[in-house]
Design a protein around this motif. Structure first.
Motif, PDB file in Angstrom:
ATOM      1  N   ALA A 119     -39.688 -82.401 -44.900  1.00 22.14           N
ATOM      2  CA  ALA A 119     -38.851 -82.131 -46.073  1.00 22.14           C
ATOM      3  C   ALA A 119     -38.392 -83.431 -46.722  1.00 22.14           C
ATOM      4  N   HIS A 120     -38.017 -84.405 -45.909  1.00 19.88           N
ATOM      5  CA  HIS A 120     -37.612 -85.697 -46.460  1.00 19.88           C
ATOM      6  C   HIS A 120     -38.776 -86.380 -47.172  1.00 19.88           C
ATOM      7  N   ALA A 121     -39.961 -86.267 -46.631  1.00 20.76           N
ATOM      8  CA  ALA A 121     -41.131 -86.871 -47.264  1.00 20.76           C
ATOM      9  C   ALA A 121     -41.405 -86.213 -48.613  1.00 20.76           C
ATOM     10  N   ALA A 138     -38.911 -87.452 -51.149  1.00 18.45           N
ATOM     11  CA  ALA A 138     -39.211 -88.829 -51.540  1.00 18.45           C
ATOM     12  C   ALA A 138     -40.394 -88.875 -52.511  1.00 18.45           C
ATOM     13  N   VAL A 139     -41.427 -88.099 -52.239  1.00 19.46           N
ATOM     14  CA  VAL A 139     -42.593 -88.074 -53.134  1.00 19.46           C
ATOM     15  C   VAL A 139     -42.203 -87.493 -54.488  1.00 19.46           C
ATOM     16  N   GLY A 140     -41.383 -86.446 -54.485  1.00 20.05           N
ATOM     17  CA  GLY A 140     -40.934 -85.857 -55.741  1.00 20.05           C
ATOM     18  C   GLY A 140     -40.111 -86.830 -56.560  1.00 20.05           C
ATOM     19  N   ALA A 141     -39.221 -87.553 -55.908  1.00 18.43           N
ATOM     20  CA  ALA A 141     -38.392 -88.527 -56.617  1.00 18.43           C
ATOM     21  C   ALA A 141     -39.247 -89.656 -57.186  1.00 18.43           C
ATOM     22  N   LEU A 142     -40.208 -90.112 -56.412  1.00 20.10           N
ATOM     23  CA  LEU A 142     -41.090 -91.174 -56.894  1.00 20.10           C
ATOM     24  C   LEU A 142     -41.938 -90.689 -58.067  1.00 20.10           C
TER      25      LEU A 142
END
Length: 65
Positions: free
Chosen positions: A35-37, A40-44
């Motif tokens: 979920a954290h990954a 992070a990918v969505g934010a990037l």
């Protein structure tokens, strides 16, 4: 002052007590890390999309209904 008592029926079985923490919590750990990954990918991805988006012309900003 009170004394804590332990009910022998509440103690885990020997097999449960001997199980390593990773084996007991490994599935949950993978879900949390996954979920954290994804966050992070969505934010990037959002950041990159905002950097590449063309700026709105000033005339559009002043055109109010």
């Amino acid at each position: 002052m009170s004394v804590a008592t332990v009910d022998p029926n509440d103690l885990p079985e020997d097999g449960e007590r001997a199980a390593p923490a990773l084996a007991r919590w490994g599935g949950s750990l993978l879900v949390v890390l996954g979920a954290h990954a994804l966050v992070a990918v969505g934010a990037l991805s959002w950041h990159v999309a905002m950097e590449e988006a063309p700026a709105m012309p000033p005339a559009v900003l002043l055109d109010l209904p």
